[in-house]
Design a protein around this motif. Structure first.
Motif, PDB file in Angstrom:
ATOM      1  N   MET A   1     -41.918  58.469 -17.038  1.00  0.00           N
ATOM      2  CA  MET A   1     -40.774  58.213 -16.181  1.00  0.00           C
ATOM      3  C   MET A   1     -41.243  57.469 -14.924  1.00  0.00           C
ATOM      4  O   MET A   1     -41.987  58.006 -14.121  1.00  0.00           O
ATOM      5  CB  MET A   1     -40.137  59.536 -15.791  1.00  0.00           C
ATOM      6  CG  MET A   1     -39.016  59.399 -14.816  1.00  0.00           C
ATOM      7  SD  MET A   1     -38.347  61.033 -14.477  1.00  0.00           S
ATOM      8  CE  MET A   1     -37.803  60.777 -12.830  1.00  0.00           C
ATOM      9  N   ALA A   2     -40.848  56.240 -14.777  1.00  0.00           N
ATOM     10  CA  ALA A   2     -41.219  55.441 -13.609  1.00  0.00           C
ATOM     11  C   ALA A   2     -40.400  55.883 -12.403  1.00  0.00           C
ATOM     12  O   ALA A   2     -39.243  56.286 -12.522  1.00  0.00           O
ATOM     13  CB  ALA A   2     -40.983  53.972 -13.888  1.00  0.00           C
ATOM     14  N   VAL A   3     -41.011  55.802 -11.255  1.00  0.00           N
ATOM     15  CA  VAL A   3     -40.352  56.154 -10.014  1.00  0.00           C
ATOM     16  C   VAL A   3     -40.022  54.891  -9.217  1.00  0.00           C
ATOM     17  O   VAL A   3     -38.998  54.810  -8.574  1.00  0.00           O
ATOM     18  CB  VAL A   3     -41.248  57.096  -9.172  1.00  0.00           C
ATOM     19  CG1 VAL A   3     -40.622  57.400  -7.830  1.00  0.00           C
ATOM     20  CG2 VAL A   3     -41.536  58.373  -9.938  1.00  0.00           C
ATOM     21  N   PHE A   4     -40.919  53.891  -9.286  1.00  0.00           N
ATOM     22  CA  PHE A   4     -40.758  52.684  -8.498  1.00  0.00           C
ATOM     23  C   PHE A   4     -40.707  51.459  -9.391  1.00  0.00           C
ATOM     24  O   PHE A   4     -41.535  51.281 -10.265  1.00  0.00           O
ATOM     25  CB  PHE A   4     -41.932  52.520  -7.518  1.00  0.00           C
ATOM     26  CG  PHE A   4     -42.118  53.688  -6.607  1.00  0.00           C
ATOM     27  CD1 PHE A   4     -41.218  53.943  -5.588  1.00  0.00           C
ATOM     28  CD2 PHE A   4     -43.194  54.548  -6.766  1.00  0.00           C
ATOM     29  CE1 PHE A   4     -41.375  55.027  -4.747  1.00  0.00           C
ATOM     30  CE2 PHE A   4     -43.365  55.629  -5.937  1.00  0.00           C
ATOM     31  CZ  PHE A   4     -42.458  55.875  -4.927  1.00  0.00           C
ATOM     32  N   GLY A   5     -39.752  50.573  -9.105  1.00  0.00           N
ATOM     33  CA  GLY A   5     -39.674  49.311  -9.816  1.00  0.00           C
ATOM     34  C   GLY A   5     -40.550  48.251  -9.176  1.00  0.00           C
ATOM     35  O   GLY A   5     -40.937  47.280  -9.816  1.00  0.00           O
ATOM     36  N   ARG A   6     -40.854  48.458  -7.910  1.00  0.00           N
ATOM     37  CA  ARG A   6     -41.680  47.503  -7.169  1.00  0.00           C
ATOM     38  C   ARG A   6     -42.642  48.268  -6.277  1.00  0.00           C
ATOM     39  O   ARG A   6     -42.308  49.352  -5.792  1.00  0.00           O
ATOM     40  CB  ARG A   6     -40.803  46.606  -6.279  1.00  0.00           C
ATOM     41  CG  ARG A   6     -39.843  45.744  -7.045  1.00  0.00           C
ATOM     42  CD  ARG A   6     -38.867  45.003  -6.129  1.00  0.00           C
ATOM     43  NE  ARG A   6     -37.937  45.924  -5.489  1.00  0.00           N
ATOM     44  CZ  ARG A   6     -37.923  46.218  -4.184  1.00  0.00           C
ATOM     45  NH1 ARG A   6     -38.766  45.632  -3.372  1.00  0.00           N
ATOM     46  NH2 ARG A   6     -37.062  47.069  -3.677  1.00  0.00           N
ATOM     47  N   ALA A   7     -43.817  47.695  -6.048  1.00  0.00           N
ATOM     48  CA  ALA A   7     -44.796  48.285  -5.136  1.00  0.00           C
ATOM     49  C   ALA A   7     -45.501  47.173  -4.388  1.00  0.00           C
ATOM     50  O   ALA A   7     -45.851  46.143  -4.966  1.00  0.00           O
ATOM     51  CB  ALA A   7     -45.799  49.135  -5.915  1.00  0.00           C
ATOM     52  N   TYR A   8     -45.711  47.403  -3.093  1.00  0.00           N
ATOM     53  CA  TYR A   8     -46.324  46.393  -2.240  1.00  0.00           C
ATOM     54  C   TYR A   8     -47.447  47.005  -1.407  1.00  0.00           C
ATOM     55  O   TYR A   8     -47.288  48.082  -0.841  1.00  0.00           O
ATOM     56  CB  TYR A   8     -45.299  45.797  -1.270  1.00  0.00           C
ATOM     57  CG  TYR A   8     -44.111  45.186  -1.954  1.00  0.00           C
ATOM     58  CD1 TYR A   8     -44.186  43.918  -2.514  1.00  0.00           C
ATOM     59  CD2 TYR A   8     -42.914  45.886  -2.045  1.00  0.00           C
ATOM     60  CE1 TYR A   8     -43.094  43.354  -3.149  1.00  0.00           C
ATOM     61  CE2 TYR A   8     -41.810  45.333  -2.682  1.00  0.00           C
ATOM     62  CZ  TYR A   8     -41.909  44.071  -3.232  1.00  0.00           C
ATOM     63  OH  TYR A   8     -40.819  43.527  -3.852  1.00  0.00           O
ATOM     64  N   PHE A   9     -48.546  46.288  -1.323  1.00  0.00           N
ATOM     65  CA  PHE A   9     -49.642  46.622  -0.424  1.00  0.00           C
ATOM     66  C   PHE A   9     -49.603  45.589   0.688  1.00  0.00           C
ATOM     67  O   PHE A   9     -49.674  44.385   0.422  1.00  0.00           O
ATOM     68  CB  PHE A   9     -50.984  46.576  -1.165  1.00  0.00           C
ATOM     69  CG  PHE A   9     -52.162  46.874  -0.287  1.00  0.00           C
ATOM     70  CD1 PHE A   9     -52.518  48.185  -0.036  1.00  0.00           C
ATOM     71  CD2 PHE A   9     -52.907  45.861   0.277  1.00  0.00           C
ATOM     72  CE1 PHE A   9     -53.604  48.481   0.782  1.00  0.00           C
ATOM     73  CE2 PHE A   9     -53.997  46.142   1.088  1.00  0.00           C
ATOM     74  CZ  PHE A   9     -54.349  47.463   1.346  1.00  0.00           C
ATOM     75  N   VAL A  10     -49.465  46.050   1.925  1.00  0.00           N
ATOM     76  CA  VAL A  10     -49.341  45.135   3.058  1.00  0.00           C
ATOM     77  C   VAL A  10     -50.527  45.345   4.001  1.00  0.00           C
ATOM     78  O   VAL A  10     -50.570  46.325   4.751  1.00  0.00           O
ATOM     79  CB  VAL A  10     -48.020  45.359   3.820  1.00  0.00           C
ATOM     80  CG1 VAL A  10     -47.891  44.367   4.973  1.00  0.00           C
ATOM     81  CG2 VAL A  10     -46.828  45.258   2.878  1.00  0.00           C
ATOM     82  N   PRO A  11     -51.511  44.443   3.945  1.00  0.00           N
ATOM     83  CA  PRO A  11     -52.623  44.557   4.894  1.00  0.00           C
ATOM     84  C   PRO A  11     -52.161  44.086   6.277  1.00  0.00           C
ATOM     85  O   PRO A  11     -51.615  42.996   6.414  1.00  0.00           O
ATOM     86  CB  PRO A  11     -53.690  43.624   4.318  1.00  0.00           C
ATOM     87  CG  PRO A  11     -52.939  42.656   3.470  1.00  0.00           C
ATOM     88  CD  PRO A  11     -51.682  43.347   3.003  1.00  0.00           C
TER      89      PRO A  11
END
Length: 185
Positions: A1-11
């Motif tokens: 079961m996915a929780v997130f459709g998108r993920a971002y790493f912001v340095p």
């Protein structure tokens, strides 16, 4: 079961004021990899953690789905609160809490999970309101008056390594209550 459709790493990769004596972080890319490993089981099939070097580069409509945003970098307290340095269109900028949350909020149009892995991270909490940030949960790597830790020998921030360890123990997304786990561990 996915929780997130998108993920971002912001340095948060701008140059801090020289008088702060903050050296460039050496674990930005290793931390991104640790976060990708930690959250892979909780992403939609085919989704990955995307790096966003410039928060103004996210023009356009984003899907109305919960997203994960992981902010990592230097931060300090000045004047009335939290400050960090970022690059906007290739130019170093020092931004305050409101500016950072407005820019990062572009990645979270309908809420999700915001993780802040900086010194003084919890200083952002007072700027998060239900009106301006509906459906958002935030986790902070440090208190408002605390430092976050980055040791090059660790090859990532201490918080990212601990988060991966905790999430690896709970591989199924429907069994994870990140807030409860963070309190227990």
């Amino acid at each position: 079961m996915a929780v997130f459709g998108r993920a971002y790493f912001v340095p948060l990769n701008g140059t801090p004021p020289i008088e702060l004596g903050l050296r460039p972080l050496s674990t930005t890319e290793p931390t991104r990899k640790v976060i990708e490993q930690a959250f892979a089981p909780f992403l939609d099939e085919g989704a990955s953690v995307q790096t966003v070097e410039d928060l103004l580069s996210t023009d356009g409509d984003l899907p109305m789905e919960p997203a994960l945003v992981y902010l990592m970098g230097h931060a300090w307290i000045a004047g009335d609160g939290f400050r960090t340095a970022i690059k906007l269109r290739g130019v170093d900028q020092t931004v305050d809490s409101d500016q950072l949350l407005t820019l990062a909020g572009r990645l979270l149009p309908c809420g999700g999970l915001l993780i802040v892995d900086t010194c003084h991270a919890a200083a952002l909490r007072r700027f998060l309101t239900l009106t301006a940030h509906p459906g958002l949960t935030a986790i902070f790597a440090s208190g408002a008056d605390e430092a976050a830790l980055e040791f090059p020998a660790d090859a990532a921030t201490r918080f990212a390594i601990t988060l991966r360890k905790v999430l690896n123990r709970h591989r199924r997304a429907d069994q994870v209550d990140i807030v409860a786990m963070a309190i227990r561990d």
